[in-house]
Design an enzyme around this catalytic site. Structure first.
Site, PDB file in Angstrom:
ATOM      1  N   LYS A  31     112.693  43.301  -4.670  1.00 44.06           N
ATOM      2  CA  LYS A  31     111.732  43.425  -5.780  1.00 44.06           C
ATOM      3  C   LYS A  31     112.276  44.379  -6.847  1.00 44.06           C
ATOM      4  CE  LYS A  31     107.917  42.374  -2.690  1.00 44.06           C
ATOM      5  NZ  LYS A  31     106.830  42.856  -1.846  1.00 44.06           N
TER       6      LYS A  31
ATOM      7  N   ASP B 206      99.771  43.324  -6.793  1.00 44.59           N
ATOM      8  CA  ASP B 206      99.765  42.447  -5.607  1.00 44.59           C
ATOM      9  C   ASP B 206      98.441  41.682  -5.510  1.00 44.59           C
ATOM     10  OD1 ASP B 206     102.117  42.293  -4.201  1.00 44.59           O
ATOM     11  OD2 ASP B 206     101.748  44.067  -2.974  1.00 44.59           O
TER      12      ASP B 206
ATOM     13  N   GLN C 262     104.224  48.416  -0.005  1.00 46.07           N
ATOM     14  CA  GLN C 262     104.813  47.384   0.844  1.00 46.07           C
ATOM     15  C   GLN C 262     104.120  47.371   2.208  1.00 46.07           C
ATOM     16  OE1 GLN C 262     107.327  45.140  -0.149  1.00 46.07           O
ATOM     17  NE2 GLN C 262     106.935  44.162   1.820  1.00 46.07           N
TER      18      GLN C 262
END
Ligand code: NAD
Length: 292
Positions: free
Chosen positions: A52, A119, A96
């Site tokens: 990412k 997200d 994460q």
């Protein structure tokens, strides 16, 4: 059979984003900035988060990776999040997953400012998604919508069967595809581990989204001719013939269905690569929202 090429499509999207960022920079504007927090040393998570960060660099975004040790307390992590929430240089950030067992994942996700939750996991953003209001659609379902759109796959009025009801894939996918939207207006059946006689349901499907995490679960005899299949599954199976010792397998028996499908996403190279591209897209969206 047409392969829905996620690798190429995601490269196209990143190229489009890079052009947009170059234009912003040419106007002396700051670049979008994504931060990522990772707790612990899980190999797969580190690989994902590094990918990412690298993707950010390639499109011209600023990126910040915050690595915290495995023994980080929930309180310390919440403090880090509080700092990012008020940092005006950061447009969006992610934590994460998975987190170590001693940290309450839900508590952490709820601490993220919904305006920076690229997200799309914060309950406020999930609620907005359910109401078809502007929000950050989480990357995997967003990527699937984008693939369907770019390959001009008609969803309106189609029978869609989603296999798996997870919060990150199956459930939002079923909601989105049933909504009144460009890629939507489908008649959706959400199936899961308690569904009876799944085969009789999948056989009626014009489009199947398989997201259950059981390698090669969807067989040729479970689908009808001309079906479109989106294979979300990624399972690492040991394979000594491979350099890294494993191969990636989807939830669909590719060889078993290939004679019947009209379109299918390969694994790897289908849904997977789209995820990072859509995270970048959400970061750009966060940037524009905060600018305006
Ligand atoms: P999960 O593992 O959280 O849940 C699995 C779901 O499948 C559950 O809702 C369960 O009810 C359902 N299920 C289990 N057995 C079933 C059966 N026999 N019949 C019907 N339904 C059944 O799901 P997840 O987190 O969405 O992950 C699913 C797969 O997708 C995994 O392989 C994961 O690695 C992969 N994944 C890929 C991406 C990507 O970017 N490509 C992103 C997220 C997840």
């Amino acid at each position: 059979m047409i392969l829905l090429d996620g690798k190429k499509t995601s490269a196209d999207i990143k190229e489009e984003i890079a052009l947009e960022v170059a234009e912003l920079k040419a106007q002396d504007k700051t670049a979008p900035h994504l931060a990522a927090i990772i707790v612990g040393n899980d190999g797969a998570s580190l690989t994902y988060v590094n990918a990412k960060v690298k993707a950010c660099e390639r499109v011209g975004f600023e990126s910040t990776l915050i690595r915290l040790p495995e023994e980080t307390t929930e309180e310390d992590l919440l403090n880090e999040i509080a700092v990012l929430n008020v940092d005006n240089d950061i447009n969006g950030f992610i934590v994460q997953l998975p987190l170590p067992n001693h940290i309450d994942e839900q508590k952490v996700l709820m601490a993220i400012d919904p305006e920076k939750d690229v997200d799309g996991f914060h309950p406020m953003n999930v609620g907005k998604l359910a109401l078809n209001l502007p929000t950050f659609i989480s990357a995997t379902p967003f990527g699937i919508l984008e693939l369907l759109e770019r390959y001009n796959i008609e969803t309106s009025g189609k029978n869609v069967v989603v296999i798996g009801r997870s919060h990150i894939v199956g459930s939002p996918m079923s909601i989105l595809l049933a909504q009144k939207r460009k890629v939507g207006n489908a008649t959706v059946t959400l199936t899961h581990s308690r569904t009876k006689d799944l085969e009789s349901i999948t056989k009626q499907a014009d489009i199947i989204v398989a997201a259950l995490g059981i390698p090669e679960f969807l067989k040729g005899e479970m689908v009808k001719d001309g079906v479109v299949i989106i294979d979300v599954g990624i399972t690492r199976l040991a394979d000594p013939s491979k350099k890294n010792g494993f191969r990636l397998v989807g939830d669909v028996d590719f060889n078993g269905v290939k004679e019947k499908v009209s379109h299918i996403t390969p694994v790897p190279g289908g849904v997977g690569p789209m995820t990072i591209a859509m995270l970048l897209k959400n970061t750009l969206l966060a940037y524009y929202r905060q600018e305006s």
